[in-house]
Write a protein that holds these residues in place. Structure first.
Motif, short mmCIF file in Angstrom:
data_model
loop_
_atom_site.label_atom_id
_atom_site.label_comp_id
_atom_site.label_asym_id
_atom_site.label_seq_id
_atom_site.Cartn_x
_atom_site.Cartn_y
_atom_site.Cartn_z
N ILE A 30 0.84 -1.20 0.00
CA ILE A 30 0.00 0.00 0.00
C ILE A 30 0.88 1.26 0.00
CG2 ILE A 30 -1.66 1.34 1.37
CD1 ILE A 30 -2.78 -1.50 2.24
N LEU B 192 -7.55 4.50 0.65
CA LEU B 192 -7.76 3.08 0.93
C LEU B 192 -9.26 2.82 1.11
CD1 LEU B 192 -6.12 0.45 1.45
CD2 LEU B 192 -6.25 1.00 3.88
N HIS C 209 -9.27 -3.32 3.25
CA HIS C 209 -8.11 -4.22 3.38
C HIS C 209 -8.51 -5.38 4.30
CE1 HIS C 209 -3.99 -5.17 5.32
NE2 HIS C 209 -4.15 -5.88 4.21
N VAL D 33 -6.74 -5.87 -1.05
CA VAL D 33 -6.57 -4.44 -0.85
C VAL D 33 -7.35 -3.74 -1.94
CG1 VAL D 33 -4.93 -2.50 -0.92
CG2 VAL D 33 -4.29 -4.65 0.22
#
Length: 244
Positions: free
Chosen positions: A161, A200, A203, A223
């Motif tokens: 990430i 994001l 996850h 992810v």
């Protein structure tokens, strides 16, 4: 709208249904004209760098025929039609039903990328895709780490990430992911289109999503990220979210 999503990363393992739904729901708000869905060639049978459909519909979703034609004209040696391959590629077929359901107006172009496609070729297709208008969203279909226990998977994913959010493409081929080439294209197109805010979306991993988190010796991790154009034009604000 300056906060538009230009690119995204989504799992294709259907255990991650909640994350997949969240990613596509996030993008559905802007009602894109076309989604370019980029998947690995899981079976390794492609005879070219890129494989797409020759049909006008795929999984009951219309194909963006004019963009496909431009793609094939731009990359005649790198692109082949193979509907047999695509119909067995879960990186594509697993996700098309979500697009059909959540994007009734949107067209698609499904593309698989060979595992031996080089950075030079990836740069070329990224440049080509970066010239599309804001109605086109590029989505990479990729799971992340495989065969690791949950804690180790989390560590690998944190690295992935961070590298992806920093647009550090020289490190992509070393990431613990299904398809670093798919991520490379999305990252590159997003950067070229000045969509440098990574966010994001989700996850997790297969152990966390089942009952065996503490006992599973192997997991597949998931992810999901989006890349947005920022409101402050051209201001480079790196990863907005690295809370993994």
């Amino acid at each position: 709208n300056m906060d538009m999503v230009v690119g995204g990363i989504v799992p294709h393992h259907l255990v991650a249904d909640e994350i997949i739904q969240k990613l596509f729901t996030t993008i559905a708000k802007q009602n894109p004209k076309t989604i370019v869905l980029i998947s690995p060639d899981h079976w390794g049978v492609a005879r070219s760098n890129f494989t797409t459909t020759a049909k006008n519909n795929f999984g009951d979703v219309p194909i963006d025929i004019s963009l496909r034609e431009k793609l094939v004209n731009e990359f005649p040696l790198d692109t082949k039609f193979n509907d047999e391959l695509l119909s067995h590629e879960h990186g594509i077929t697993g996700l098309v039903p979500y697009i059909k359901e959540l994007f009734p107006q949107t067209k698609i172009i499904p593309i698989t990328v060979s595992a031996i496609t080089s950075e030079i070729t990836l740069d070329k297709i990224s440049k080509f895709l970066s010239k599309t208008d804001d109605g086109v969203v590029i989505i990479a279909s990729s799971d992340f780490s495989h065969y690791l226990p949950s804690l180790a998977a989390d560590l690998h994913d944190s690295t992935s990430i961070a590298v992806i959010s920093a647009f550090d493409r020289s490190s992509f081929r070393n990431l613990e992911v299904d398809c670093w080439q798919c991520l490379y294209i999305v990252s590159s197109v997003s950067e070229l289109k000045n969509a440098k805010n990574s966010e994001l979306i989700g996850h997790s991993n297969s152990a966390k999503l089942s009952t065996s988190e503490n006992t599973a010796s192997e997991t597949t991790s998931y992810v999901s990220l989006v890349f947005r154009k920022s409101g402050q034009n051209g201001v480079d604000s790196a990863a907005t979210l690295l809370s993994v």
